[in-house]
Design an enzyme around this catalytic site. Structure first.
Site, PDB file in Angstrom:
ATOM      1  N   GLY A  13       1.203  -1.664  -0.459  1.00  0.00           N
ATOM      2  CA  GLY A  13      -0.190  -0.236  -0.058  1.00  0.00           C
ATOM      3  C   GLY A  13       0.862   1.116   0.279  1.00  0.00           C
ATOM      4  O   GLY A  13       1.507   0.959   0.820  1.00  0.00           O
ATOM      5  N   GLY A  18       1.603   4.833   4.122  1.00  0.00           N
ATOM      6  CA  GLY A  18       2.525   3.901   3.238  1.00  0.00           C
ATOM      7  C   GLY A  18       3.419   4.724   3.042  1.00  0.00           C
ATOM      8  O   GLY A  18       4.826   4.447   3.456  1.00  0.00           O
ATOM      9  N   ASN A 124      -8.022  -0.163   8.435  1.00  0.00           N
ATOM     10  CA  ASN A 124      -8.606  -0.289   9.628  1.00  0.00           C
ATOM     11  C   ASN A 124     -10.112  -1.217   8.300  1.00  0.00           C
ATOM     12  O   ASN A 124     -10.230  -1.095   7.727  1.00  0.00           O
ATOM     13  CB  ASN A 124      -9.176   1.116   9.482  1.00  0.00           C
ATOM     14  CG  ASN A 124      -8.333   1.610  10.565  1.00  0.00           C
ATOM     15  OD1 ASN A 124      -8.469   1.121  11.584  1.00  0.00           O
ATOM     16  ND2 ASN A 124      -8.282   3.187  10.658  1.00  0.00           N
ATOM     17  N   HIS A 179      -9.063   0.100  17.990  1.00  0.00           N
ATOM     18  CA  HIS A 179      -8.322   1.148  17.487  1.00  0.00           C
ATOM     19  C   HIS A 179      -9.890   1.959  17.169  1.00  0.00           C
ATOM     20  O   HIS A 179     -10.775   1.366  15.914  1.00  0.00           O
ATOM     21  CB  HIS A 179      -7.762   0.731  16.201  1.00  0.00           C
ATOM     22  CG  HIS A 179      -7.725   2.437  15.787  1.00  0.00           C
ATOM     23  ND1 HIS A 179      -6.470   3.559  16.456  1.00  0.00           N
ATOM     24  CD2 HIS A 179      -6.824   2.967  14.673  1.00  0.00           C
ATOM     25  CE1 HIS A 179      -6.377   4.399  15.484  1.00  0.00           C
ATOM     26  NE2 HIS A 179      -6.608   4.041  14.339  1.00  0.00           N
TER      27      HIS A 179
HETATM   28  N1  APR Z   1      -2.823  -4.814  -3.068  1.00  0.00           N
HETATM   29  C1  APR Z   1      -2.082  -3.434  -3.037  1.00  0.00           C
HETATM   30  N2  APR Z   1      -2.219  -2.288  -2.847  1.00  0.00           N
HETATM   31  C2  APR Z   1      -3.446  -1.709  -2.528  1.00  0.00           C
HETATM   32  C3  APR Z   1      -4.624  -2.687  -2.689  1.00  0.00           C
HETATM   33  C4  APR Z   1      -4.048  -4.236  -2.972  1.00  0.00           C
HETATM   34  N3  APR Z   1      -5.453  -5.055  -3.228  1.00  0.00           N
HETATM   35  N4  APR Z   1      -5.415  -2.416  -2.819  1.00  0.00           N
HETATM   36  C5  APR Z   1      -6.045  -1.110  -2.765  1.00  0.00           C
HETATM   37  N5  APR Z   1      -4.485  -0.649  -2.438  1.00  0.00           N
HETATM   38  C6  APR Z   1      -3.612   0.525  -2.361  1.00  0.00           C
HETATM   39  C7  APR Z   1      -4.428   2.257  -2.873  1.00  0.00           C
HETATM   40  O1  APR Z   1      -3.359   1.897  -4.369  1.00  0.00           O
HETATM   41  C8  APR Z   1      -4.108   2.900  -2.312  1.00  0.00           C
HETATM   42  O2  APR Z   1      -2.410   3.514  -3.050  1.00  0.00           O
HETATM   43  O3  APR Z   1      -3.789   1.047  -0.797  1.00  0.00           O
HETATM   44  C9  APR Z   1      -3.671   2.386  -1.095  1.00  0.00           C
HETATM   45  C10 APR Z   1      -4.209   2.952   0.053  1.00  0.00           C
HETATM   46  O4  APR Z   1      -3.990   4.382   0.049  1.00  0.00           O
HETATM   47  P1  APR Z   1      -5.230   5.836   0.115  1.00  0.00           P
HETATM   48  O5  APR Z   1      -6.217   5.344  -0.015  1.00  0.00           O
HETATM   49  O6  APR Z   1      -3.695   6.800   0.303  1.00  0.00           O
HETATM   50  O7  APR Z   1      -5.247   5.510   2.185  1.00  0.00           O
HETATM   51  P2  APR Z   1      -4.389   5.364   3.099  1.00  0.00           P
HETATM   52  O8  APR Z   1      -4.848   7.071   3.942  1.00  0.00           O
HETATM   53  O9  APR Z   1      -3.007   5.633   3.098  1.00  0.00           O
HETATM   54  O10 APR Z   1      -4.695   4.372   4.617  1.00  0.00           O
HETATM   55  C11 APR Z   1      -4.510   3.135   4.052  1.00  0.00           C
HETATM   56  O11 APR Z   1      -4.247   2.563   6.709  1.00  0.00           O
HETATM   57  O12 APR Z   1      -4.655   4.496   8.405  1.00  0.00           O
HETATM   58  C12 APR Z   1      -5.555   3.216   7.936  1.00  0.00           C
HETATM   59  O13 APR Z   1      -7.321   4.390   7.931  1.00  0.00           O
HETATM   60  C13 APR Z   1      -6.936   3.730   7.265  1.00  0.00           C
HETATM   61  O14 APR Z   1      -7.514   1.786   5.690  1.00  0.00           O
HETATM   62  C14 APR Z   1      -6.641   2.748   5.419  1.00  0.00           C
HETATM   63  C15 APR Z   1      -4.928   2.658   5.298  1.00  0.00           C
END
Ligand code: APR
Length: 316
Positions: A13, A18, A124, A179
């Site tokens: 991610g 990430g 989450n 959480h």
């Molecule tokens: N495999 C890999 N990456 C994925 C997949 C998958 N199957 N599905 C989605 N992603 C990636 C998305 O492309 C995106 O880049 O996960 C990333 C999530 O990033 P954001 O949307 O920016 O979310 P973020 O704010 O980083 O939060 C991620 O952490 O704190 C928790 O609640 C938050 O569940 C959320 C997670």
């Protein structure tokens, strides 16, 4: 993990949390970082940007970006933030199912390509996703841990420091449970240079800090409007990676697999853990009041509901 070699951290991610975790891991020179995401170009672009930051910030660890899980091979630690945010019109159950499927896919790939890693789940709903990851990975429980307590206690520490006008570094605290709104901040385990905050602040101020901690994530969402927190979550995940990679034996609150501790069995809940090279190397059982114990069990029941819903959705 052997000493004297360069470590490898896979950030699965490459979104806000990430990439921020990756940034802090690089800044602390924990090891090389592989950013992995399904979005083409995003992990590659962010990794290149982070590597180009090295000369300015003075680190020599490298970041690479990929869409291919083969590149996480040999990772010592995987930080999992892959997931979807809740979008308008999406129910909580929709989100649970979607993130559940994402975590299932991610875990299949981690088990295949980085079978010896310690896995830190950040996606989450955290406690439910960590339990799901534990069942899908097939790793020993000490190598599957959830990141929540480090973040929640960092929020509480910062609120105490702001209220008292003291250094954040002097404040220690402990937050147990899940959480979310049901988390269990422990004021009587919250100290400023060893002095309990209950001796420094009136009860109404302590209660307000506890409430603000519980709603800490929501406070940031309300301000940002189009997203959720990522600096403190990213830093907290990197902090756990640091304790593991450097075999620090630090006591940090983490979502860990319980086998009878605190009267809970076969569930994940936020408790004080000793983190070292093998992951959760020990779980510390604090003495709790009846109210705190009840609150911990209530928060665990809410997590169990999420697990039951995943079963109904066929994800578990
Ligand atoms: N495999 C890999 N990456 C994925 C997949 C998958 N199957 N599905 C989605 N992603 C990636 C998305 O492309 C995106 O880049 O996960 C990333 C999530 O990033 P954001 O949307 O920016 O979310 P973020 O704010 O980083 O939060 C991620 O952490 O704190 C928790 O609640 C938050 O569940 C959320 C997670």
């Amino acid at each position: 993990m052997s000493a004297g070699r360069k470590f490898k951290i896979a950030c699965i991610g490459a979104g806000n949390v990430g990439a921020t975790a990756a940034q802090y891991c690089l800044e602390m020179e924990l090891g090389d970082v592989v950013l992995t995401d399904i979005a083409e170009g995003v992990p590659q672009g962010k990794a290149l940007d982070l590597s180009e930051t090295g000369p300015v910030r003075g680190y020599s660890c490298m970041a690479t970006g990929t869409n291919d899980y083969k590149d996480i091979a040999g990772a010592d630690v995987c930080i999992v933030t892959a997931g979807l945010p809740r979008k308008p019109g999406m129910t909580r159950l929709d989100l649970l199912g979607k993130n559940g499927n994402i975590i299932t896919d991610v875990c299949k790939n981690i088990a295949e390509h980085a079978p010896d890693s310690v896995v830190i789940i950040v996606t989450n709903p955290l406690d439910v996703m960590t339990y799901l990851a534990f069942t899908k990975l097939g790793f020993p429980p000490e190598r599957v841990v959830g990141m929540a307590g480090v973040l929640d206690s960092a929020r509480m520490r910062s609120f105490v420091a702001m209220e008292l006008g003291v250094s954040m570094k002097n404040v220690d605290t402990m937050v147990l449970g899940s959480h979310g709104d049901d988390m269990v901040p422990l004021p009587d385990y919250t100290t400023v240079s060893g002095i309990p905050i209950t001796k420094l602040l009136p009860q109404d101020k302590v209660d307000a800090i506890v409430q603000r901690t519980r709603k800490g994530g929501g406070e940031i969402v309300a301000l940002l409007k189009t997203g959720s927190a990522y600096y403190a979550p990213g830093a907290s995940a990197a902090r756990m990676a640091q304790a593991i990679i450097r075999d620090e034996k630090q006591i940090l609150p983490c979502a860990a697999h319980l086998t009878g501790q605190y009267g809970l069995d076969g569930v994940y809940a936020g408790v004080p853990c000793m983190l070292g090279k093998d992951g959760v190397e020990n779980i510390i059982e604090l003495e709790l009041t009846d109210d705190q114990r009840t609150a911990l069990h209530t928060s665990s029941e809410e997590v169990q509901k999420g697990i039951d819903e995943l079963k109904e959705l066929g994800v578990l």
